[in-house]
Design an enzyme around this catalytic site. Structure first.
Site, short mmCIF file in Angstrom:
data_model
loop_
_atom_site.label_atom_id
_atom_site.label_comp_id
_atom_site.label_asym_id
_atom_site.label_seq_id
_atom_site.Cartn_x
_atom_site.Cartn_y
_atom_site.Cartn_z
N ASP A 1 35.50 69.04 34.55
CA ASP A 1 36.46 69.85 33.79
C ASP A 1 35.82 71.17 33.32
O ASP A 1 34.63 71.20 33.00
CB ASP A 1 36.95 69.04 32.58
CG ASP A 1 38.18 69.64 31.96
OD1 ASP A 1 38.82 70.52 32.59
OD2 ASP A 1 38.53 69.26 30.83
N ASN B 1 47.94 66.91 38.47
CA ASN B 1 47.53 68.31 38.73
C ASN B 1 48.53 69.09 39.59
O ASN B 1 48.44 70.32 39.67
CB ASN B 1 46.14 68.35 39.39
CG ASN B 1 45.01 68.07 38.44
OD1 ASN B 1 43.95 67.59 38.82
ND2 ASN B 1 45.21 68.36 37.15
C1 FPP Z 1 39.44 70.67 36.07
O1 FPP Z 1 39.11 71.92 35.48
C2 FPP Z 1 39.17 70.74 37.50
C3 FPP Z 1 40.06 70.44 38.49
C4 FPP Z 1 41.43 70.01 38.24
C5 FPP Z 1 39.70 70.60 39.91
C6 FPP Z 1 38.29 70.20 40.26
C7 FPP Z 1 38.02 70.70 41.63
C8 FPP Z 1 36.82 71.12 42.07
C9 FPP Z 1 35.58 71.07 41.28
C10 FPP Z 1 36.67 71.70 43.43
C11 FPP Z 1 37.26 70.94 44.57
C12 FPP Z 1 36.67 69.64 44.86
C13 FPP Z 1 36.23 69.20 46.04
C14 FPP Z 1 36.01 67.74 46.24
C15 FPP Z 1 35.91 70.08 47.17
P1 FPP Z 1 40.27 72.79 34.84
O2 FPP Z 1 40.86 73.66 35.88
O3 FPP Z 1 41.25 71.89 34.16
O4 FPP Z 1 39.49 73.65 33.79
P2 FPP Z 1 40.04 74.15 32.39
O5 FPP Z 1 40.19 72.93 31.52
O6 FPP Z 1 38.97 75.06 31.92
O7 FPP Z 1 41.34 74.86 32.64
#
Ligand code: FPP
Length: 231
Positions: free
Chosen positions: A18, A66
């Site tokens: 996250d 998501n």
């Molecule tokens: C949460 O951070 C992250 C995600 C929903 C996506 C995670 C994806 C990756 C790390 C890359 C893709 C993965 C692979 C397996 C290639 P957020 O966007 O909710 O962050 P925030 O809370 O700061 O908004």
């Protein structure tokens, strides 16, 4: 720093990656950029865990919730996911990690489903395992398992039935769940498997996570006393 494969390490570490969006905002960049950097960090952390001897790593890449995110952002994460699969297939000889996908695959197109199966098959004889949770939800996983058990003729189920039928099957439950990004919740991740996991919450945003911090969290894990309900 932990020495390669010589230090005592947990068998299974799961990560809630996250903080990509906030990290990008801090750099005055679009959220999508945060996910691209997050994907690079994911590879670094998975490799580090394999190097120090962790047998199983699970990452929460995309939840069933998501899909509510803006279209661009969803497309970016899906593209990063496809790119990773292509890379894993192309370079499969370079890695010693078996890839397993957990989550509901029904939503993916046939091409992606085929690619996921191919990569799982190509890497199946490896000793270490990476589980990528994609379109994953912990409640949905339990409901899917129960429905599968009912379809197979069961009229009542045991804990072992569910443990053996959830997406992760033979993968042992995580010893540690590490969530970056400062939120203190599980967000529907590994609800069945986390019953006795040790939980770690770090304020570090996922793209800023370092292998040294992972090592420090592992050290903290060994200071905890896991009693599994005993004394
Ligand atoms: C949460 O951070 C992250 C995600 C929903 C996506 C995670 C994806 C990756 C790390 C890359 C893709 C993965 C692979 C397996 C290639 P957020 O966007 O909710 O962050 P925030 O809370 O700061 O908004």
């Amino acid at each position: 720093m932990l020495k390669k494969e010589t230090h005592c390490v947990p068998k299974h570490i799961a990560f809630i990656m996250d903080g990509n969006g906030r990290w990008a905002k801090k750099q005055m960049k679009p959220r999508e950029y945060g996910h691209s950097v997050g994907a690079k960090k994911f590879k670094e952390i998975v490799q580090h865990c394999a190097d120090i001897g962790v047998e199983y790593v699970t990452v929460y890449a995309f939840s069933t919730e998501n899909w509510k995110r803006p279209k661009n952002e969803v497309e970016t994460i899906m593209k990063l996911f496809r790119d990773y699969i292509h890379e894993a297939e192309k370079d499969f000889r370079k890695s010693d990690v078996k890839i397993l996908f957990i989550g509901n695959r029904d939503v993916f197109d046939d091409k992606l489903k085929d690619e996921m199966c191919r990569v799982e098959k190509l890497t199946e004889n490896r000793k270490k395992t990476l589980c990528i949770a994609m379109n994953y939800g912990g409640r949905g996983e339990i409901v899917d398992a129960v429905n599968r058990l009912i379809s197979s003729g069961k009229t009542s189920v045991t804990e072992s039935d569910i443990t053996n039928t959830i997406y992760s099957g033979a993968v042992p439950p995580p010893d540690m769940i590490i969530r970056t990004g400062g939120e203190i919740r599980l967000s529907n991740f590994l609800l069945w498997q986390s019953a006795y996991s040790e939980l770690f919450f770090s304020d570090t945003l996922w793209p800023d996570l370092t292998t040294e911090e992972v090592d420090r969290l592992i050290d903290t894990y060994y200071q905890r006393n896991r009693r599994y309900g005993g004394v």
